[in-house]
Design a protein around this motif. Structure first.
Motif, mmCIF file in Angstrom:
data_model
loop_
_atom_site.group_PDB
_atom_site.id
_atom_site.type_symbol
_atom_site.label_atom_id
_atom_site.label_comp_id
_atom_site.label_asym_id
_atom_site.label_seq_id
_atom_site.Cartn_x
_atom_site.Cartn_y
_atom_site.Cartn_z
ATOM 1 N N SER A 132 37.257 23.900 3.405
ATOM 2 C CA SER A 132 35.939 24.481 3.167
ATOM 3 C C SER A 132 36.110 25.808 2.449
ATOM 4 O O SER A 132 37.228 26.263 2.197
ATOM 5 N N LYS A 133 35.001 26.435 2.133
ATOM 6 C CA LYS A 133 35.054 27.730 1.455
ATOM 7 C C LYS A 133 35.534 28.848 2.380
ATOM 8 O O LYS A 133 36.004 29.876 1.910
ATOM 9 N N ARG A 134 35.452 28.637 3.689
ATOM 10 C CA ARG A 134 35.818 29.698 4.635
ATOM 11 C C ARG A 134 37.151 29.448 5.319
ATOM 12 O O ARG A 134 37.856 30.392 5.668
ATOM 13 N N TYR A 135 37.491 28.158 5.553
ATOM 14 C CA TYR A 135 38.668 27.851 6.359
ATOM 15 C C TYR A 135 39.560 26.848 5.652
ATOM 16 O O TYR A 135 39.086 25.868 5.078
ATOM 17 N N TRP A 136 40.854 27.095 5.738
ATOM 18 C CA TRP A 136 41.815 26.145 5.194
ATOM 19 C C TRP A 136 41.895 24.901 6.069
ATOM 20 O O TRP A 136 41.874 23.781 5.580
ATOM 21 N N ALA A 137 41.965 25.090 7.375
ATOM 22 C CA ALA A 137 42.110 23.971 8.307
ATOM 23 C C ALA A 137 41.228 24.231 9.532
ATOM 24 O O ALA A 137 41.729 24.588 10.605
ATOM 25 N N PRO A 138 39.905 24.056 9.407
ATOM 26 C CA PRO A 138 38.996 24.390 10.510
ATOM 27 C C PRO A 138 39.253 23.585 11.780
ATOM 28 O O PRO A 138 38.949 24.049 12.877
ATOM 29 N N ASP A 139 39.819 22.366 11.659
ATOM 30 C CA ASP A 139 40.112 21.565 12.848
ATOM 31 C C ASP A 139 41.062 22.301 13.791
ATOM 32 O O ASP A 139 41.050 22.062 15.000
ATOM 33 N N CYS A 199 39.430 26.714 14.183
ATOM 34 C CA CYS A 199 38.197 26.890 14.951
ATOM 35 C C CYS A 199 38.139 25.959 16.160
ATOM 36 O O CYS A 199 37.063 25.724 16.724
ATOM 37 N N ALA A 200 39.272 25.429 16.557
ATOM 38 C CA ALA A 200 39.316 24.487 17.675
ATOM 39 C C ALA A 200 39.017 25.182 18.997
ATOM 40 O O ALA A 200 39.241 26.390 19.151
ATOM 41 N N SER A 201 38.516 24.404 19.957
ATOM 42 C CA SER A 201 38.282 24.952 21.295
ATOM 43 C C SER A 201 39.616 25.259 21.960
ATOM 44 O O SER A 201 40.664 24.746 21.560
ATOM 45 N N HIS A 202 39.575 26.090 23.000
ATOM 46 C CA HIS A 202 40.808 26.413 23.714
ATOM 47 C C HIS A 202 41.416 25.169 24.351
ATOM 48 O O HIS A 202 42.642 25.034 24.413
ATOM 49 N N ASP A 203 40.567 24.253 24.803
ATOM 50 C CA ASP A 203 41.086 23.012 25.373
ATOM 51 C C ASP A 203 41.812 22.184 24.320
ATOM 52 O O ASP A 203 42.879 21.612 24.590
ATOM 53 N N LYS A 247 36.224 34.554 20.635
ATOM 54 C CA LYS A 247 36.094 34.144 19.233
ATOM 55 C C LYS A 247 35.927 35.366 18.345
ATOM 56 O O LYS A 247 35.165 36.291 18.651
ATOM 57 N N CYS A 248 36.624 35.360 17.226
ATOM 58 C CA CYS A 248 36.518 36.439 16.247
ATOM 59 C C CYS A 248 35.213 36.314 15.473
ATOM 60 O O CYS A 248 34.617 35.229 15.385
ATOM 61 N N VAL A 249 34.767 37.404 14.874
ATOM 62 C CA VAL A 249 33.556 37.356 14.037
ATOM 63 C C VAL A 249 33.743 36.430 12.851
ATOM 64 O O VAL A 249 32.764 35.948 12.277
ATOM 65 N N CYS A 250 34.995 36.133 12.469
ATOM 66 C CA CYS A 250 35.242 35.214 11.354
ATOM 67 C C CYS A 250 35.038 33.758 11.754
ATOM 68 O O CYS A 250 35.025 32.867 10.896
ATOM 69 N N GLY A 251 34.910 33.485 13.066
ATOM 70 C CA GLY A 251 34.715 32.122 13.548
ATOM 71 C C GLY A 251 35.972 31.462 14.064
ATOM 72 O O GLY A 251 35.908 30.389 14.669
ATOM 73 N N ARG A 252 37.120 32.089 13.827
ATOM 74 C CA ARG A 252 38.378 31.506 14.323
ATOM 75 C C ARG A 252 38.518 31.774 15.819
ATOM 76 O O ARG A 252 38.150 32.836 16.306
ATOM 77 N N THR A 253 39.070 30.790 16.507
ATOM 78 C CA THR A 253 39.199 30.887 17.962
ATOM 79 C C THR A 253 40.592 31.277 18.401
ATOM 80 O O THR A 253 40.850 31.396 19.600
#
Length: 488
Positions: free
Chosen positions: A41-48, A51-55, A366-372
């Motif tokens: 995406s335009k924001r993340y190289w590998a959002p899976d 931005c994944a949940s801690h679980d 979670k960071c303001v950038c959306g990464r977890t």
């Protein structure tokens, strides 16, 4: 497109029960490189992953760990011996929750191992046969006072390095069409090499700056790179050299300075100097040759706007722990401890509970950038190996750096000189003026610096203010501490 090596490893996944320990480990690594050839995406190289949940992160870590432990046990005599000494079997480490059962792995252990088994030691799972068929590059720690600890990384590692490091650069805002001047002689430094291959994957032009400073200045003027890659100390030296040569770094094409090898963004006064010198964003990464050679901890663009700066740790690639510096027991959530890393991202060096040894405090929100990914608040600024004991008090050189670079009148170079006088340690800070100054100004600056150090460090230093150009300029990594103390 995925490389042939990764494609072959990915095809092995369905028949994993028939694989050797090495083949199963490579297949699991390949599984988690899917969708990493280009940004999703335009924001993340590998959002899976980012931005994944801690679980979900925990599931990835445990799946990787289940494949890595048998691989290490079978192919690394060093780790097999550690398992036996701890009276553990591979199945006893079934998840990340079990890691605390296994003793921390230290640099001293590795040093003793490589002394007994020159030149490679037995801590990495690459033997001569594997190396002859799949070797890529040797990286090593400094060997100035002892046998260097060497690490044989494979061609499979090279593929992983490019993809996982690209994620970090993308979070910094690096995009196809950028161009990077890399200020290194291309010595075996893992940060520069992993960055080089990541930039290649991202279609970012690389301008190898393995030349004298004068030529690098010319390259910036001629080729107009948008990225400068250097150690923090050298980035300041280069900016100063440009001004002396009649060029203005502020007006140059450099939009981002990407640093490694020394603390940068976490030392606020150093960060301010670099950003002002170049009128550019400063980003930096954190890693080590042994256990974080690629997919480093990194700053994101949004996190730079926060105070203090935070540094993401890529938790799907490594399991990060913070431990007490004396007992090596885990610290409580939110506590400050030393970094311990289990590397889940390597064929050549998947270290188990390696004591990197920097002090940090983690935030798992979670960071303001959306990464977890968890974040080191304030970065990593105090390596236990670098900590000085002066008159019974502990001092990190980065604290002195923060103080010195907060004075506009001082240049970029300084030294901490330790000597023995009688039975006491003497502590001198040698600072270089930015511009010539009369004796009254020098005396005032000396007194103000002494007072600032006493206030923040509870140590009284001697201060020596010297003329511009007195101290040797930093051409790569700075050597700030000169320890001339004798054993009593």
């Amino acid at each position: 497109m995925p490389s042939r090596k990764i494609k072959r490893a990915q095809k092995s996944i369905p028949r994993a029960t028939k694989l050797s320990a090495r083949e199963r480990w490579l297949a699991v690594l390949a599984k988690f490189t899917l969708n990493m050839e280009a940004p999703a995406s335009k924001r993340y190289w590998a959002p899976d992953f980012e931005c994944a949940s801690h679980d979900r992160i925990g599931d990835i870590q445990n799946e990787k760990l289940a494949a890595m432990i048998p691989y290490l046990y079978e192919h690394s005599p060093f780790y097999r011996a550690k398992f036996k000494a701890a009276r553990l079997r591979p199945k006893d480490i079934a998840s990340a929750d079990d890691l605390a059962k296994f003793p921390v792995t230290t640099k001293d252990e590795m040093a003793r191992d490589v002394t007994a088994h020159r030149p490679w030691g037995t801590y990495t799972p690459i033997d001569d046969r594997r190396w002859r068929g799949h070797g890529w590059m040797v990286f090593s720690t400094s060997g100035t006072t002892a046998t260097p600890r060497s690490f044989r990384y494979t061609s499979f590692d090279r593929e992983l390095w490019a993809r996982t490091s690209a994620r970090a650069l993308y979070a910094m805002g690096v995009r196809a069409g950028d161009s990077a001047l890399t200020c290194t002689n291309y010595n075996p430094h893992v940060f520069f090499w992993s960055l080089h291959h990541a930039l290649n994957l991202m279609n970012v032009t690389v301008i190898p700056g393995g030349v004298p400073t004068e030529r690098r200045i010319q390259m910036i003027d001629l080729y107009r790179p948008t990225l400068l890659v250097a150690t923090p100390s050298y980035s300041l030296h280069l900016a100063n050299s440009m001004r002396q040569a009649g060029f203005d770094p502020v007006a140059s094409s450099i939009a981002k300075v990407i640093c490694g090898g020394e603390p940068a963004s976490g030392v606020s006064s150093t960060r301010a100097r670099i950003e002002q010198a170049w009128n550019a964003e400063l980003h930096d990464v954190y890693g080590c040759t042994e256990a974080i050679p690629a997919g480093w901890a990194f700053t994101c663009r949004e996190g730079l706007a926060r105070d203090p700066v935070s540094t993401h740790v890529q938790e799907d690639l490594q399991i990060w722990e913070l431990v007490d510096p004396d007992t090596f027991e885990p610290v409580a959530p939110g506590g400050r401890g030393l970094t311990v890393v289990t590397n889940l991202n390597s064929e050549g060096s998947p270290q188990l509970r390696f004591l990197v040894g920097d002090f940090a405090t983690f935030d798992y929100g979670k960071c303001v950038c959306g990464r977890t990914f968890a974040r080191a608040i304030g970065g990593f600024n105090g390596r236990a190996d670098d900590m000085l004991n002066i008159r019974g008090l502990k001092l990190f050189p980065s604290v002195v750096e923060e103080i010195v670079r907060g004075f506009d009148h001082f240049g970029n170079e300084f030294q901490i000189v330790l000597e023995t006088e009688g039975v006491m340690d003497s502590f001198t800070i040698v600072v270089e003026l930015r511009d010539a100054a009369d004796e009254s100004l020098q005396a005032r600056l000396s007194a103000e610096l002494e007072a600032a150090v006493i206030r923040q460090c509870e140590l009284r230093p001697r201060v020596s203010v010297v003329a511009p150009g007195t101290l040797p300029p930093t051409e790569f990594k700075a050597r700030r501490v000169i320890d001339r103390r004798r054993a009593l």
